[in-house]
Structures are given as structure tokens and as C-alpha cells.
Design a protein around this motif. Sequence first.
Motif, short mmCIF file in Angstrom:
data_model
loop_
_atom_site.label_atom_id
_atom_site.label_comp_id
_atom_site.label_asym_id
_atom_site.label_seq_id
_atom_site.Cartn_x
_atom_site.Cartn_y
_atom_site.Cartn_z
N ASN A 253 0.83 -1.21 0.00
CA ASN A 253 0.00 0.00 0.00
C ASN A 253 0.86 1.25 0.00
O ASN A 253 0.58 2.22 -0.71
CB ASN A 253 -0.93 0.02 1.21
N LEU A 254 1.92 1.22 0.81
CA LEU A 254 2.83 2.37 0.91
C LEU A 254 3.49 2.62 -0.44
O LEU A 254 3.58 3.75 -0.91
CB LEU A 254 3.88 2.06 1.97
N ASP B 140 0.91 4.05 -2.91
CA ASP B 140 0.63 5.43 -2.54
C ASP B 140 1.75 6.37 -2.94
O ASP B 140 1.52 7.43 -3.51
CB ASP B 140 0.48 5.52 -1.01
N ARG C 20 2.07 6.85 -6.62
CA ARG C 20 1.00 7.72 -7.11
C ARG C 20 1.30 9.18 -6.79
O ARG C 20 1.20 10.05 -7.64
CB ARG C 20 -0.34 7.33 -6.50
#
Lengths: 275, 317
Positions: free
Chosen positions: A258-259, A262, A265
Motif C-alpha cells: 500500500n505504501l 501510494d 501515485r
Amino acid sequence: MTWSRLVKNPRIWLSGGYLLVLVLLAIGAPLLAPKDPTVMAGASRLALPSAKYLLGADEFGRDILSRLIYGARITLEVSTFGVLIACVIGVLLGMAAAYNGKWTEAVIMRAMDAVLCFPPILLALMVVTFMKPTVTNVVLTVGFLYVPRFARIAHSSALAISQSDYVEAARALGAGNWRILVKAILPNIMAPVFVQISLSLGNAILLESGLSYLGMGPPPQIPSWGRMIETSSRFMHLNPHAVIWPSVAIAVTVLAFNLLGDAVRDTLDPRLRNS
Amino acid sequence: MRRFLLRRLGMSVLLMWLVASLIFLMIHALPGDPAMAVLGGGDASPTPEQLITVRAKLGLDVPLYEQYLNYFGRLARGNLGESLLNGRPVALDLGLRLPRTLQLIIPTVMISLLLGVPLGIIAAKFRKTWVDPVVSGIALLGFSLPVFVVGTLLVLIFSLKLKWFPPSGWVDFSEQPLEFFRRLTLPVVALTFGPLATTMRMTRTSMLEQLNMDYTRTARAKGLSDRIVIYRHALRNALLPVVTVVGLQFGNMFAGSVLAEYLFNWPGLNNLMFRAIGVRDYPVVQGVVLLSSVMFVLINLLTDVSYALLNPRIRYD
């Protein structure tokens, strides 16, 4: 330029570094694991951490550390291949929908909406009811469930690009449909697709470990983090290590994906960069 | 507005038909034969007579298109078939179990909304301080913790060590209201982490977006206080995407609660499904998947409609 910005971001090398180590551990499991993850030793049942068992032993006397290292294999295998299948099919469908428009677009995108209505874990449970819960079947289920995510991302990104001047120019020069899709559109939608790959990998790990936890994942003889938690939770008042370490492994791995997603992005999205 | 509603309603009906068809197809297209599955799975070797009896009982002995029509005919009359295990109508059991699953989902969504929105606003308000990274970091952690991990650790701490809550089980609220809430606490806390993190993040992102808009700058420029700018101007617009996300979560939770129901032995919908899988009671499995998917479609419809009611800009497109 983009690359140097990516490398400078501490969130990216932190999560990327962890994931690299995890992949290496999974690949080198037979060499790196201190013990055989399936060997039972009655005398060391529920042993607490010691020099012999660095993280303790489970209710069958199996080494928890070795099971964790081997468990990384199945988790990464299912999530990587599942997401890869979803990505290839989804991106192709999304691009085809955006490029062809009209009824092709309507059919593909409505079908994607329908797949999104299925609750992932229930659908996966339904599939393994009718088929055997083998690694391949779990991979295919993950692949099927995650197609719409990629189709939607590819569709919306490709939609904007297929109207752009350079696509028009390529067509005017006589480039065929395939050439335009692969050479002009695909490279320009890779950034959001890559972010989606990272986030989906995290999600696929949650799904796989959830299925394993319910005893519906890959077969029981393969060590997996989800199943470790389920089977050892009945003894956790005696030895909590058997439950805590696989929990940490799942949480940290999903967090890392997820990190990474993120951070990529944030780095690639110019709107967020300066605000 | 009427056109919007009609179009959205038509889309939902289409989606439900697609979903039901996909479930039908899946059961028939998957390599396993449902009749074989009923008789004990791939390893079983039933006699031909047994297979014929079961096929007839499941309505599998007629051509596929006829099965498809029969399937929708029954669905239209609210008949989801009977359990192969005890012959009870599937719809009856679903009706009994649905409220118990809602008992888990509704408090979870409420808590994640009541905590997530304020925390998201705080993170956006203190964007340039240490508060934002801390709140955002906690949100990211919340995403990454599976329900069964949080749940197992909660049981370990609050039930096995501290003995504050029972580790599992359900009682009827009307019989033992206090005990009901004691048993509800741990599953709801375990379920809340994910939706709370999502609500928090969505509020933060959409609040930041609004605070960068020209109208908020104008409001500040004419001397309005931070409070009024944030709560009266920005928040109203910022909450719109949050409504969508909360709706999506509500739909997702029908399935998401499967892990909590298993871990805490909560006799809801998914627990029913789980038992049905164990004995290959496929009408029940199919019924639960169908109900969950239809709920998902309906909740999304409600979300979209409420979105249009809240935001006049949507109504006219």
C-alpha cells in the motif's frame, strides 16, 4: 527524471527494500530457513523463542520462523500471478473498450460493473466449493476478481489519450490499430496501472490470507500465514508467538504494498506534487 | 431528476440480472458437476441412479436454457430453492440471518463515519504539521490489517488475558440485552479498522481538494474564520465523495463480515454460507452470494440517489 524522484522518496525505498528482501527470502527459502517447516517435534510443542527456535514453535513443534519464510512463497505466488493475470486481461479489455467505443465499450464496461458487484471473498469461497482449493484455482479466482480494477483504470486513462493529437497523427501516418494501442496508448497508461498493481497485490494478499484462514485457500500441507493464525489461535493463550508473528508478517507486507502504491501515485501525479 | 432516477434504476436492474446470470453460469460452467459436488466432491464414486436422482432434485435434468428460465422464474417469485441438507427454504434462513449480519455492519459503518470524518478533517486542517502524517499513517495501517488478524489479537488481549469480553458467540438482544452488547464489542472493533481508515482518508483527500479551491480562498480573503470556512463551506462539498465511499463500504461489508462471523462464531449470513460450503449445500451458497451481490447493487443505487439529492450538479447530466 521521474525515476530519480521515485528513488529519492524514502517511502519507496523503505517499502521496496522490504519487499525485495521478502521475495529473496521466499525464493531462497530452502537455503535460508533454519529448519524444515513441516517437521514435527513432539518435545518442543508450543516452545517459546529460544536459540533453537528463534520465534518459538507451534502446536506441532514446527519452527515458526521457517514456516513464516516458506509462507511468504505461497502468499507472493498467489498474489503475483493472480494480479498479473488480472492486469493483462484488464488492461487489454479497458484499452479495447476505450479505443473501439460504441457497443464494445458498453458491453465490456457493464460486464466489469457486474463482476465488481460480487463480494470477492464470497465468490472465492463459492468457486472453491465446486472446484478443489488448489493453488491454481485460487490464482485464477484472484485473477478473475481483479480484472475490473485494471479494466476501469486502463479505460479511463486510454479514453483521454486516444483522443489526443499524437494518436490522431499516428493514425494519419497509417499506423494499424495494434500499433497505436501498443506503441502510442499503452506506454502512456502504465503509470496508473503500476499504482493499481501495487495496491492490488496488497489486496490480493489480504484475500489469500483470508481464504487460508478460513481453511479454503491452498492445500493445508503448504505453510501459509493465514492458516498459521487460524490453527494456532486455539493455543494462543499458551504461546502467543505462533499467532503474533504471522499477523505481523501479513500486516507489514500488505502495508508495504500500500505504501509503495501510494508513494508512486504521489510522485507520478503532478497535481499532488506541489500542493 | 426523474430521468436520472429512471436511468439509474434501469442500470441497477440490468446489473442484478447480469449478476444472477453470472452466478448461474458459474455454477454450470465450472468444471465441477453440482450433482457430483453434492454427492461428496471429486473423489466420490456415486452410482448412476444416485446421480440421476440428485440431478432431478436440483432440476439439472432439463436443457440448459430451460434451467436458466426456471431459475429466473423462481427468483422472480422470491424462491431461492431449498437447502439440500434439511430441506428448509433458503429464503427463510436468509431472512433469519440477515438481521444478525446487519447487527455487525450497522454499528461498524456508524463508528467509522463518526470517527473517520472528524479525523479526516483534522488531518486536512493540520496538513503542514506532524498531525497529518500521524493520522495518515494510522489510516494506512488500518487498511493493511485484515479483520481476522485484528480480531485474533483482540481476543488474545481482551478476552483471554484481561477477561473483559467473551471470546465468541451471540445471544438474542431481546433476551439478554447487556450480554448482547458485550459479545458485539470485539467483532465490531475488529471490523471497524478498515472502513474507518477508508473514511478518514477519503475525508482528508476531498477536504484538501476543497480547501485548494477558489471559493474557499475567496471566503478566507473576505475575512471569514477558519471554522466557518472549513465547516460551513468546504465540508459540505467535501462530504459528497465520502457518501459514495461509505455506501461502497456498506455493500462490501456483507462479505467482509465473513471473517468476523467465523472468528467470533457469529450466526449471521456468512456463517450460514460457511457451514453450507462444508457440506456442499449449494442452493444455500448460491443464495448468500446472490443476496450479498443484490444488496451491494441496491446500496449503490441508494448512494447514487442520495448523492444526486445532495448535489444539484449531478441531476442534469
